[in-house]
Design a protein around this motif. Structure first.
Motif, PDB file in Angstrom:
ATOM      1  N   VAL A 165       0.782  -1.299  -0.235  1.00  0.00           N
ATOM      2  CA  VAL A 165       0.025   0.076  -0.079  1.00  0.00           C
ATOM      3  C   VAL A 165       0.842   1.383  -0.061  1.00  0.00           C
ATOM      4  O   VAL A 165       0.614   2.284  -0.737  1.00  0.00           O
ATOM      5  N   LEU A 166       1.827   1.406   0.858  1.00  0.00           N
ATOM      6  CA  LEU A 166       2.686   2.206   0.843  1.00  0.00           C
ATOM      7  C   LEU A 166       4.251   1.724   0.726  1.00  0.00           C
ATOM      8  O   LEU A 166       4.516   0.726   1.251  1.00  0.00           O
ATOM      9  N   GLU A 167       5.057   2.466  -0.080  1.00  0.00           N
ATOM     10  CA  GLU A 167       6.442   1.838  -0.397  1.00  0.00           C
ATOM     11  C   GLU A 167       7.599   2.883  -0.356  1.00  0.00           C
ATOM     12  O   GLU A 167       7.582   3.928  -1.019  1.00  0.00           O
ATOM     13  N   HIS A 168       8.452   2.710   0.460  1.00  0.00           N
ATOM     14  CA  HIS A 168       9.657   3.583   0.907  1.00  0.00           C
ATOM     15  C   HIS A 168       9.243   5.152   0.819  1.00  0.00           C
ATOM     16  O   HIS A 168       9.815   5.668   0.267  1.00  0.00           O
ATOM     17  N   LEU A 169       8.255   5.401   1.893  1.00  0.00           N
ATOM     18  CA  LEU A 169       7.889   6.673   2.041  1.00  0.00           C
ATOM     19  C   LEU A 169       8.739   7.474   2.993  1.00  0.00           C
ATOM     20  O   LEU A 169       8.722   7.054   4.164  1.00  0.00           O
ATOM     21  N   THR A 170       9.000   8.488   2.705  1.00  0.00           N
ATOM     22  CA  THR A 170       9.989   9.440   3.532  1.00  0.00           C
ATOM     23  C   THR A 170       9.426  10.843   3.907  1.00  0.00           C
ATOM     24  O   THR A 170       9.281  11.497   2.655  1.00  0.00           O
ATOM     25  N   LEU A 171       9.041  11.313   5.003  1.00  0.00           N
ATOM     26  CA  LEU A 171       8.413  12.567   5.227  1.00  0.00           C
ATOM     27  C   LEU A 171       8.824  12.938   6.579  1.00  0.00           C
ATOM     28  O   LEU A 171       8.791  12.539   7.272  1.00  0.00           O
ATOM     29  N   LYS A 172       8.962  14.648   6.526  1.00  0.00           N
ATOM     30  CA  LYS A 172       9.030  15.306   7.863  1.00  0.00           C
ATOM     31  C   LYS A 172       8.117  16.440   7.939  1.00  0.00           C
ATOM     32  O   LYS A 172       7.815  16.982   6.981  1.00  0.00           O
ATOM     33  N   GLU A 203       0.779   8.646  -4.824  1.00  0.00           N
ATOM     34  CA  GLU A 203       0.241   7.934  -5.847  1.00  0.00           C
ATOM     35  C   GLU A 203       0.807   6.517  -5.909  1.00  0.00           C
ATOM     36  O   GLU A 203       2.030   6.132  -5.807  1.00  0.00           O
ATOM     37  N   ASP A 204      -0.113   5.430  -5.750  1.00  0.00           N
ATOM     38  CA  ASP A 204       0.217   4.129  -5.756  1.00  0.00           C
ATOM     39  C   ASP A 204       1.316   3.801  -4.711  1.00  0.00           C
ATOM     40  O   ASP A 204       2.379   3.149  -4.676  1.00  0.00           O
ATOM     41  N   GLY A 205       1.057   4.450  -3.598  1.00  0.00           N
ATOM     42  CA  GLY A 205       1.855   4.146  -2.464  1.00  0.00           C
ATOM     43  C   GLY A 205       3.132   4.964  -2.448  1.00  0.00           C
ATOM     44  O   GLY A 205       4.066   4.641  -1.197  1.00  0.00           O
ATOM     45  N   ARG A 206       3.361   5.718  -3.252  1.00  0.00           N
ATOM     46  CA  ARG A 206       4.815   6.465  -3.355  1.00  0.00           C
ATOM     47  C   ARG A 206       4.404   8.174  -3.424  1.00  0.00           C
ATOM     48  O   ARG A 206       3.328   8.493  -3.921  1.00  0.00           O
ATOM     49  N   LEU A 207       5.310   8.834  -2.764  1.00  0.00           N
ATOM     50  CA  LEU A 207       5.208  10.365  -2.652  1.00  0.00           C
ATOM     51  C   LEU A 207       5.731  10.992  -4.250  1.00  0.00           C
ATOM     52  O   LEU A 207       6.856  10.651  -4.758  1.00  0.00           O
ATOM     53  N   GLU A 208       4.629  11.346  -4.865  1.00  0.00           N
ATOM     54  CA  GLU A 208       4.953  11.774  -6.252  1.00  0.00           C
ATOM     55  C   GLU A 208       5.559  13.434  -6.388  1.00  0.00           C
ATOM     56  O   GLU A 208       5.922  13.780  -7.383  1.00  0.00           O
ATOM     57  N   MET A 209       4.958  14.143  -5.589  1.00  0.00           N
ATOM     58  CA  MET A 209       5.324  15.643  -5.645  1.00  0.00           C
ATOM     59  C   MET A 209       4.974  16.215  -4.029  1.00  0.00           C
ATOM     60  O   MET A 209       4.417  15.625  -3.216  1.00  0.00           O
ATOM     61  N   SER A 210       5.882  17.031  -4.087  1.00  0.00           N
ATOM     62  CA  SER A 210       5.700  17.997  -2.718  1.00  0.00           C
ATOM     63  C   SER A 210       6.491  19.333  -2.992  1.00  0.00           C
ATOM     64  O   SER A 210       7.332  19.611  -3.688  1.00  0.00           O
ATOM     65  N   GLY A 211       5.756  20.347  -2.216  1.00  0.00           N
ATOM     66  CA  GLY A 211       5.899  21.664  -2.433  1.00  0.00           C
ATOM     67  C   GLY A 211       4.781  22.469  -1.765  1.00  0.00           C
ATOM     68  O   GLY A 211       3.885  22.015  -1.556  1.00  0.00           O
ATOM     69  N   THR A 212       4.970  23.846  -1.748  1.00  0.00           N
ATOM     70  CA  THR A 212       3.801  24.898  -1.440  1.00  0.00           C
ATOM     71  C   THR A 212       2.856  24.823  -2.377  1.00  0.00           C
ATOM     72  O   THR A 212       3.422  24.764  -3.725  1.00  0.00           O
ATOM     73  N   PRO A 213       1.704  25.313  -2.331  1.00  0.00           N
ATOM     74  CA  PRO A 213       0.744  25.294  -3.373  1.00  0.00           C
ATOM     75  C   PRO A 213       1.125  26.349  -4.417  1.00  0.00           C
ATOM     76  O   PRO A 213       1.001  25.991  -5.558  1.00  0.00           O
ATOM     77  N   GLU A 214       1.724  27.470  -4.334  1.00  0.00           N
ATOM     78  CA  GLU A 214       2.301  28.185  -5.167  1.00  0.00           C
ATOM     79  C   GLU A 214       3.318  27.683  -6.207  1.00  0.00           C
ATOM     80  O   GLU A 214       3.340  27.881  -7.392  1.00  0.00           O
ATOM     81  N   GLU A 215       4.239  27.038  -5.439  1.00  0.00           N
ATOM     82  CA  GLU A 215       5.342  26.499  -6.159  1.00  0.00           C
ATOM     83  C   GLU A 215       5.059  25.285  -7.275  1.00  0.00           C
ATOM     84  O   GLU A 215       5.213  25.397  -8.404  1.00  0.00           O
ATOM     85  N   LEU A 216       4.087  24.570  -6.765  1.00  0.00           N
ATOM     86  CA  LEU A 216       3.540  23.562  -7.537  1.00  0.00           C
ATOM     87  C   LEU A 216       2.470  24.006  -8.442  1.00  0.00           C
ATOM     88  O   LEU A 216       2.563  23.317  -9.782  1.00  0.00           O
ATOM     89  N   LEU A 217       1.878  24.994  -8.265  1.00  0.00           N
ATOM     90  CA  LEU A 217       0.992  25.556  -9.427  1.00  0.00           C
ATOM     91  C   LEU A 217       1.944  26.325 -10.717  1.00  0.00           C
ATOM     92  O   LEU A 217       1.481  26.334 -11.725  1.00  0.00           O
ATOM     93  N   ALA A 218       2.909  26.741 -10.349  1.00  0.00           N
ATOM     94  CA  ALA A 218       3.968  27.444 -11.116  1.00  0.00           C
ATOM     95  C   ALA A 218       4.570  26.363 -11.948  1.00  0.00           C
ATOM     96  O   ALA A 218       4.903  26.690 -13.127  1.00  0.00           O
ATOM     97  N   THR A 219       5.051  25.370 -11.279  1.00  0.00           N
ATOM     98  CA  THR A 219       6.274  24.619 -12.017  1.00  0.00           C
ATOM     99  C   THR A 219       5.774  23.004 -12.212  1.00  0.00           C
ATOM    100  O   THR A 219       6.484  22.399 -12.908  1.00  0.00           O
TER     101      THR A 219
END
Length: 585
Positions: A360-367, A552-568
């Motif tokens: 379900v989750l695979e090699h997920l790292t987050l702080k 997505e499918d147990g993996r971390l696909e994207m991470s960032g502020t809403p503004e950064e993600l919307l721009a890039t």
């Protein structure tokens, strides 16, 4: 294919039945002895009655010659129900003591690991353990072990007794009664055992199908395929009824064979007694009726054996499931954990459910930093709800660690409620006053504090306008309140609980967009000084977050502020456009 243990292997390794046979062996032996005396008295009663009738009919020269049979007939006539009554008292007392200990042992096993139990067992297993398995073991003693052991004791006693009169007839009865005591039970297990396994699987599948489709009944209604489900269910139910009928047909045939065998035993005893005690009338011939009539009460002792043996197939699953539980470990006193900071560190975790074919989750790292506002996005089944359960400590990672202030989440136990509170999709309100519902957050809170949190969530005026104010009774599940109001009441609980971390598990699902945005504004305004972990499936209100991650499918696909993600980030841009009904090139 999983190897199914045989009955012999199962009972040899058993830690739930055998220990209690030893613990209360005194009562057990007494119950078995009284059971033996009950049938012995029944047989002796008929033996003396048969002799008495024959002797009285032969016009004895002296009434004293039948006085002893009269006394014995009365004695055994009284002793039979007395022994039966005492045996029932002793055996049920023994079983109640045993089941009480079993339930205590089950509680001690489950209580230690309660919050992780559901991750290891399906709901049907839990219900079976708590409501059925102990009852099955109770029936194992009363309906299988006791009747079987008593019948074996009678079998040995009868063969030895007849052998004292005639060794060759004792051998004949050894074989004829052996068919009833050993062969018929064995055949019952072999023939009906496989059918009972099919019956059990069919019932489980039928139950699963019924519950799954009842939970999804709206889908059947909206698709106008309700009749299709009913037809399919009735077809499966008919197969189960046919299987039940096959088992009953065999049981009826087996019971007929049993009666034929006892008829043969009666004729054999009549023939043997006629040869052993010859005479036209009186004298030794009086013993013929005594031996023949003894057969009939003994039928009640031997007739239950095939059913008793057959029912071991039912008990096997209960015993296996109980023995698969972890051993009781010594209770370790839980000390108060000191949380130095509210930083959550998720370090290379993976997770899969025991019966799942994929991770379900695979090699997920987050702080997650203290007071950070984090939105976790993902489609249904992506693993975001599982991540929420791992963060709460409800599940253990298969690999990796999750810590809160350097303390593993799984070490907190019940103390996790002092650090993390949760608002679910459908907050539950209980059938009690509004005051009691809100005080679930902190029982010792004053009414003034309750009014303060109600004011913070925008419900103070509404509650004040109710005729009984805080004492207003809430309907079961809080149906008198709208969805938004129920969520605000749940938020009031959280504010009263005052934990540093709040987990929002898709709390706005099913609300209209205006109510949803108003509720989100209330959440994020009142919880601005706390860490917020927001599980959501779309982007309304996500601009108020410090950071957004997408699973997505147990993996971390994207991470960032809403503004950064919307721009890039092109994927985030597509999600943003879809969420607002915009077209993308």
């Amino acid at each position: 294919m999983e190897n199914t243990p045989t009955n012999k292997e199962l009972y040899r390794k058993d830690q739930w039945v055998k220990p209690f046979l030893k613990k209360y062996k005194g009562l057990l032996y007494l119950a078995l002895f009284l059971g033996f005396l009950t049938f012995f008295s029944a047989g002796a009663l008929m033996f003396n009655s048969g002799y008495l009738i024959s002797r009285a009919a032969s016009l004895p020269e002296n009434i004293l010659m039948i006085y002893i049979p009269i006394v014995l007939t009365r004695a055994f006539g009284i002793s039979r129900p007395v022994f039966r009554y005492i045996e029932r008292l002793v055996s049920h007392n023994w079983v109640l003591k045993m089941t009480s200990d079993l339930r205590l042992k089950l509680y001690l096993v489950l209580e230690k690991d309660a919050i992780f139990f559901k991750s290891k067992y399906q709901t049907g297993d839990i219900l079976g353990l708590l409501s059925e398995d102990i009852n099955h073991l109770q029936n194992l003693y009363l309906r299988t072990i006791f009747p079987t052991v008593i019948a074996w004791l009678l079998y040995i006693f009868i063969i030895i007794g007849l052998g004292l009169f005639s060794w060759w007839f004792g051998l004949c009865m050894l074989l004829m009664l052996g068919v009833v005591v050993f062969l018929l039970p064995l055949v019952s297990v072999l023939v009906n055992g496989a059918k009972q396994e099919k019956q059990k699987v069919s019932k489980n599948e039928l139950y699963k199908k019924l519950t799954d489709n009842i939970l999804g009944v709206s889908d059947w209604v909206f698709s106008q395929r309700g009749h299709e489900f009913v037809h399919s269910y009735e077809k499966d139910e008919a197969k189960l009824r046919e299987l039940d009928e096959q088992i009953k047909r065999f049981n009826r045939f087996r019971d007929f064979v049993l009666q034929v065998i006892f008829g043969g035993i009666t004729i054999a005893i009549l023939a043997w007694a006629s040869m052993r005690f010859p005479g036209n009338h009186g004298g030794a011939a009086n013993w013929i009726a005594a031996f023949v009539l003894t057969v009939f009460p003994l039928i009640d002792a031997f007739a239950p054996l095939p059913d008793a043996a057959q029912e071991t197939n039912i008990y096997k699953d209960s015993i296996k499931r109980l023995n698969d539980l972890p051993e009781i470990s010594e209770t370790v006193k839980v000390t108060d954990l000191e949380v130095k900071n509210t930083e959550i560190v998720i370090d290379d975790i993976s997770f899969s459910y025991d019966q799942a074919e994929h991770t379900v989750l695979e090699h997920l790292t987050l702080k997650i930093e203290p007071k950070e506002k984090l939105a976790i996005l993902g489609r249904s089944g992506s693993g975001k709800s599982t991540l929420a359960s791992l963060i709460r400590g409800d599940l253990r990672p298969s690999k990796g660690t999750i810590t809160l202030g350097d303390v593993p989440m799984t070490d907190f136990g019940d103390q996790i409620t002092q650090s993390i509170s949760v608002i679910h999709q459908a907050p539950y309100l209980f059938r009690t006053s509004i005051l009691n519902n809100i005080r679930l957050g902190r029982e010792e809170a004053s009414e003034e504090e309750v009014w303060q949190v109600l004011d913070s969530v925008g419900l103070k005026e509404m509650i004040q306008e109710l005729p009984e104010g805080l004492q207003t009774m809430v309907d079961e599940a809080g149906l008198r309140f709208s969805g938004g109001e129920r969520h605000r009441l749940a938020l009031a609980r959280i504010l009263l609980q005052d934990t540093p971390i709040v987990l929002l598990d898709e709390p706005t699902t099913g609300l209209d967009p205006i109510t949803e945005q108003q509720l989100l504004n209330t959440f994020f305004e009142t919880l601005k000084d706390k860490t917020i972990i927001w599980i959501t499936h779309h982007l309304q209100g996500v601009h108020m977050m410090d950071r957004v991650i997408f699973i997505e499918d147990g993996r971390l696909e994207m991470s960032g502020t809403p503004e950064e993600l919307l721009a890039t980030n092109q994927h985030y841009q597509q999600l943003y456009a879809i969420d607002r009904g915009m077209t993308t090139d």
